[in-house]
Motif scaffolding. Structure first.
Motif, PDB file in Angstrom:
ATOM      1  N   GLY A 258       0.812  -1.214   0.000  1.00  0.00           N
ATOM      2  CA  GLY A 258       0.000   0.000   0.000  1.00  0.00           C
ATOM      3  C   GLY A 258       0.839   1.255   0.000  1.00  0.00           C
ATOM      4  O   GLY A 258       2.020   1.236  -0.325  1.00  0.00           O
ATOM      5  N   HIS A 259       0.209   2.352   0.397  1.00  0.00           N
ATOM      6  CA  HIS A 259       0.767   3.712   0.351  1.00  0.00           C
ATOM      7  C   HIS A 259       1.594   3.913  -0.915  1.00  0.00           C
ATOM      8  O   HIS A 259       2.810   3.903  -0.918  1.00  0.00           O
ATOM      9  CB  HIS A 259       1.591   4.053   1.575  1.00  0.00           C
ATOM     10  CG  HIS A 259       1.635   5.545   1.784  1.00  0.00           C
ATOM     11  ND1 HIS A 259       1.257   6.133   2.960  1.00  0.00           N
ATOM     12  CD2 HIS A 259       1.971   6.547   0.941  1.00  0.00           C
ATOM     13  CE1 HIS A 259       1.368   7.456   2.831  1.00  0.00           C
ATOM     14  NE2 HIS A 259       1.789   7.715   1.601  1.00  0.00           N
ATOM     15  N   HIS A 260       0.869   4.158  -1.975  1.00  0.00           N
ATOM     16  CA  HIS A 260       1.391   4.118  -3.323  1.00  0.00           C
ATOM     17  C   HIS A 260       1.492   5.496  -3.956  1.00  0.00           C
ATOM     18  O   HIS A 260       1.102   6.518  -3.376  1.00  0.00           O
ATOM     19  CB  HIS A 260       0.435   3.299  -4.172  1.00  0.00           C
ATOM     20  CG  HIS A 260      -0.800   4.100  -4.488  1.00  0.00           C
ATOM     21  ND1 HIS A 260      -1.633   4.583  -3.496  1.00  0.00           N
ATOM     22  CD2 HIS A 260      -1.288   4.580  -5.661  1.00  0.00           C
ATOM     23  CE1 HIS A 260      -2.600   5.299  -4.060  1.00  0.00           C
ATOM     24  NE2 HIS A 260      -2.416   5.313  -5.369  1.00  0.00           N
ATOM     25  N   SER A 261       1.970   5.503  -5.168  1.00  0.00           N
ATOM     26  CA  SER A 261       1.895   6.651  -6.073  1.00  0.00           C
ATOM     27  C   SER A 261       1.911   6.099  -7.487  1.00  0.00           C
ATOM     28  O   SER A 261       2.217   4.918  -7.701  1.00  0.00           O
ATOM     29  CB  SER A 261       3.069   7.606  -5.851  1.00  0.00           C
ATOM     30  OG  SER A 261       4.304   6.928  -6.036  1.00  0.00           O
ATOM     31  N   VAL A 262       1.568   6.937  -8.450  1.00  0.00           N
ATOM     32  CA  VAL A 262       1.422   6.476  -9.829  1.00  0.00           C
ATOM     33  C   VAL A 262       2.194   7.400 -10.762  1.00  0.00           C
ATOM     34  O   VAL A 262       2.218   8.619 -10.561  1.00  0.00           O
ATOM     35  CB  VAL A 262      -0.071   6.445 -10.231  1.00  0.00           C
ATOM     36  CG1 VAL A 262      -0.240   6.205 -11.715  1.00  0.00           C
ATOM     37  CG2 VAL A 262      -0.818   5.393  -9.424  1.00  0.00           C
ATOM     38  N   VAL A 263       2.812   6.835 -11.785  1.00  0.00           N
ATOM     39  CA  VAL A 263       3.503   7.645 -12.780  1.00  0.00           C
ATOM     40  C   VAL A 263       3.089   7.198 -14.178  1.00  0.00           C
ATOM     41  O   VAL A 263       2.907   6.008 -14.440  1.00  0.00           O
ATOM     42  CB  VAL A 263       5.043   7.546 -12.625  1.00  0.00           C
ATOM     43  CG1 VAL A 263       5.558   6.160 -12.983  1.00  0.00           C
ATOM     44  CG2 VAL A 263       5.743   8.612 -13.468  1.00  0.00           C
TER      45      VAL A 263
END
Length: 325
Positions: A258-263
């Motif tokens: 979890g605790h993600h980000s997206v590019v």
């Protein structure tokens, strides 16, 4: 002989498919983390032809880290440590520890680094993605106690028209439009929402005119820690939670994803999700490591479930130069 010639290729295809199926179902051998050591809450971004990761420095009970680092890559596989970019005891006057969950945004040729520090949210600025970053305000951008829940986990989204928005909060997701200076806002215009299952770690991106709000559910110390999302026609909502959730969760030896980000790969409709998981082996909510996996969509724009056993394959950004005729 003719029959044998037909059987052999068919058998080869079957064995290949069986091997691929076995690999997909193998949940005992996770891919290596992309960063060496323990790092969590990774924020991933692309500037120019380079990818960057901005994580929380992990490994202490109570998450007592005092500094932030930056990592760079040309292919999402090989990562270079760019060193410490913000050291709380040295660079801040208002917080010394609990350096958590940063995010970065670029506007007007400057790079704005939003971060949690002692349960406040601060903002620093630099001329390069790798810093050095300087405290922009000399005080928190969002002080602890300003709203319900914890003032942590900032995320800044810059829309196509240049308007910027700040998202943050544990317990509630708070949203406000930033002023053009990127370091101020009107407190009276903050809205607070709590999508079903929301806990922390909000992240926003835009694809095909649709705004996606993603967040983490459960607690980062819980093996069930996972990521869900909702969509809207505006960066401030209202957001409708998708039916297919969570889209990121652990499986097999992978726990607490979890605790993600997206590019988005510049110039392509190709997306990747960075996130943390319990360190393998022996990890927990204080010993987490960073992973990256492809993130895909169906024809309707729904996010498909992420395979935590799939990794990037030498992704490169091609910069197309414009020439005047």
């Amino acid at each position: 002989m003719k029959v044998l010639k037909k059987i052999v290729p068919a058998l080869a295809v079957f064995l290949t498919a069986l091997s691929s199926s076995a690999q997909i179902k193998d949940t005992l051998n996770a891919p290596k983390p992309v960063l060496p050591g323990v790092f969590a809450d990774p924020h991933i971004a692309a500037f120019g032809d380079t990818f960057y990761l901005y994580p929380t420095t992990d490994g202490t009970e109570g998450w007592m880290s005092t500094y932030f680092t930056c990592w760079s890559s040309k292919n999402l596989v090989d990562w270079k440590n760019e060193g410490t970019i913000l050291d709380l005891p040295k660079d801040l006057t208002w917080a010394k520890e609990r350096a958590w969950a940063p995010a970065i945004a670029e506007k007007n040729g400057k790079y704005y680094y939003y971060f949690s520090a002692d349960v406040n949210i601060g903002v620093a600025v630099a001329d390069k993605p790798t810093g050095p970053f300087k405290d922009a305000l000399g005080k928190p951008l969002v002080p602890k106690g300003a709203l319900k829940g914890q003032m942590i986990d900032p995320m800044a989204f810059v829309d196509d028209d240049g308007s910027a928005y700040l998202y943050w909060g544990q317990g509630n997701c708070n949203i406000v439009k930033l002023n053009d200076d990127m370091v101020s806002y009107d407190p009276a215009k903050i809205i607070s929402i709590k999508p079903k299952g929301y806990n922390e770690g909000s992240f926003v991106f835009k694809r095909n005119g649709k705004y996606y709000l993603m967040w983490s559910e459960f607690d980062t110390r819980d093996p069930r820690y996972s990521v869900a999302y909702a969509t809207a026609d505006s960066p401030m909502g209202p957001f409708t939670k998708a039916e297919l959730n969570p889209v990121l969760k652990g499986r097999g030896v992978v726990k607490g994803a979890g605790h993600h980000s997206v590019v988005k790969v510049p110039g392509k409709d190709e997306w990747y999700i960075a996130y943390h998981r319990f360190k393998i082996p022996g990890g927990n909510g204080y010993n987490r490591e960073t992973s990256i996996s492809p993130m895909r969509f169906d024809k309707k724009g729904n996010i498909l479930p992420v395979d935590v056993f799939e990794t990037p394959k030498n992704v490169k950004v091609k910069i197309v130069k414009a020439f005047n005729k």
